[in-house]
Design a protein around this motif. Structure first.
Motif, PDB file in Angstrom:
ATOM      1  N   PRO A 145     100.773  -4.865  74.595  1.00  0.00           N
ATOM      2  CA  PRO A 145     101.200  -5.984  73.746  1.00  0.00           C
ATOM      3  C   PRO A 145     102.102  -5.500  72.613  1.00  0.00           C
ATOM      4  N   THR A 146     102.863  -6.403  72.063  1.00  0.00           N
ATOM      5  CA  THR A 146     103.708  -6.072  70.920  1.00  0.00           C
ATOM      6  C   THR A 146     102.892  -6.200  69.633  1.00  0.00           C
ATOM      7  N   VAL A 147     103.358  -5.528  68.596  1.00  0.00           N
ATOM      8  CA  VAL A 147     102.724  -5.626  67.285  1.00  0.00           C
ATOM      9  C   VAL A 147     102.740  -7.095  66.866  1.00  0.00           C
ATOM     10  N   GLY A 148     101.618  -7.570  66.351  1.00  0.00           N
ATOM     11  CA  GLY A 148     101.501  -8.962  65.938  1.00  0.00           C
ATOM     12  C   GLY A 148     100.864  -9.866  66.973  1.00  0.00           C
ATOM     13  N   THR A 149     100.601  -9.328  68.166  1.00  0.00           N
ATOM     14  CA  THR A 149      99.974 -10.124  69.220  1.00  0.00           C
ATOM     15  C   THR A 149      98.546 -10.486  68.828  1.00  0.00           C
ATOM     16  N   ARG A 150      98.205 -11.748  68.971  1.00  0.00           N
ATOM     17  CA  ARG A 150      96.848 -12.236  68.705  1.00  0.00           C
ATOM     18  C   ARG A 150      95.925 -11.736  69.795  1.00  0.00           C
ATOM     19  N   ILE A 151      94.772 -11.185  69.387  1.00  0.00           N
ATOM     20  CA  ILE A 151      93.780 -10.708  70.346  1.00  0.00           C
ATOM     21  C   ILE A 151      92.681 -11.754  70.518  1.00  0.00           C
ATOM     22  N   CYS A 152      91.983 -12.084  69.420  1.00  0.00           N
ATOM     23  CA  CYS A 152      90.904 -13.075  69.476  1.00  0.00           C
ATOM     24  C   CYS A 152      90.431 -13.373  68.064  1.00  0.00           C
ATOM     25  N   ASP A 153      89.622 -14.400  67.928  1.00  0.00           N
ATOM     26  CA  ASP A 153      88.977 -14.682  66.649  1.00  0.00           C
ATOM     27  C   ASP A 153      87.885 -13.643  66.420  1.00  0.00           C
ATOM     28  N   ALA A 154      87.742 -13.195  65.198  1.00  0.00           N
ATOM     29  CA  ALA A 154      86.723 -12.203  64.870  1.00  0.00           C
ATOM     30  C   ALA A 154      85.325 -12.717  65.214  1.00  0.00           C
ATOM     31  N   ALA A 155      85.117 -14.013  65.105  1.00  0.00           N
ATOM     32  CA  ALA A 155      83.811 -14.605  65.390  1.00  0.00           C
ATOM     33  C   ALA A 155      83.398 -14.434  66.858  1.00  0.00           C
ATOM     34  N   GLU A 156      84.353 -14.165  67.743  1.00  0.00           N
ATOM     35  CA  GLU A 156      84.058 -13.978  69.166  1.00  0.00           C
ATOM     36  C   GLU A 156      83.485 -12.593  69.461  1.00  0.00           C
ATOM     37  N   ILE A 157      83.592 -11.671  68.505  1.00  0.00           N
ATOM     38  CA  ILE A 157      83.205 -10.288  68.755  1.00  0.00           C
ATOM     39  C   ILE A 157      81.760 -10.063  68.340  1.00  0.00           C
ATOM     40  N   ASP A 158      80.915  -9.896  69.340  1.00  0.00           N
ATOM     41  CA  ASP A 158      79.509  -9.603  69.141  1.00  0.00           C
ATOM     42  C   ASP A 158      79.197  -8.416  70.040  1.00  0.00           C
ATOM     43  N   GLY A 159      79.015  -7.248  69.474  1.00  0.00           N
ATOM     44  CA  GLY A 159      78.881  -6.040  70.278  1.00  0.00           C
ATOM     45  C   GLY A 159      80.255  -5.606  70.746  1.00  0.00           C
ATOM     46  N   LEU A 170      94.157  -9.155  77.938  1.00  0.00           N
ATOM     47  CA  LEU A 170      95.162  -9.781  77.090  1.00  0.00           C
ATOM     48  C   LEU A 170      96.435 -10.018  77.906  1.00  0.00           C
ATOM     49  N   GLN A 171      96.852 -11.281  78.017  1.00  0.00           N
ATOM     50  CA  GLN A 171      98.070 -11.606  78.758  1.00  0.00           C
ATOM     51  C   GLN A 171      99.282 -11.269  77.895  1.00  0.00           C
ATOM     52  N   THR A 172     100.172 -10.436  78.406  1.00  0.00           N
ATOM     53  CA  THR A 172     101.415 -10.097  77.705  1.00  0.00           C
ATOM     54  C   THR A 172     102.588 -10.509  78.583  1.00  0.00           C
ATOM     55  N   LYS A 173     103.776 -10.363  78.062  1.00  0.00           N
ATOM     56  CA  LYS A 173     104.948 -10.757  78.859  1.00  0.00           C
ATOM     57  C   LYS A 173     105.135  -9.872  80.090  1.00  0.00           C
TER      58      LYS A 173
END
Length: 117
Positions: A10-24, A30-33
């Motif tokens: 991915p390029t710099v600045g690509t959204r990964i996920c909301d922090a609230a989704e990360i548990d463990g 991640l879909q990129t171009k």
């Protein structure tokens, strides 16, 4: 190999996920171009860590044979294929691999984890 050497990086600045989704440990694609980029993201204290989800032994995903990726003490990532262990805070190989995981730099902005530079 550096994470940027992967053809689907991915390029710099690509959204990964909301922090609230990360548990463990969260395994995601991640879909990129240029295709799908396999990642592992996790909390480490107040910070976040991210790695390419590819064991350097055979480049299979660490969770290829199941989702139990954390050691009992929560300090190591485990490869479900051949049992290699990696320090969760650095990605360095602890046992069973010649080299460590490829770290992906991330930053938290407004509750969203993104790829940083």
């Amino acid at each position: 190999m550096a994470w940027t050497d992967y053809s689907s990086a991915p390029t710099v600045g690509t959204r990964i996920c909301d922090a609230a989704e990360i548990d463990g440990v969260l395994s995601l694609s991640l879909q990129t171009k240029n295709g799908i980029f396999p990642m592992l993201v996790m909390r480490w204290g107040e910070d976040f860590r991210a790695y390419v989800n590819a064991c350097p032994h055979q480049y299979l995903p660490l969770d290829y044979h199941g989702g139990q990726l954390l050691s009992a003490d929560g300090t190591k990532l485990l490869c479900t294929v051949h049992g290699a262990r990696f320090a969760i805070d650095t990605g360095d190989a602890v046992d069973g691999a010649e080299c460590g995981l490829d770290a992906v730099p991330v930053v938290l902005r407004n509750g969203v984890l993104i790829v940083s530079g």
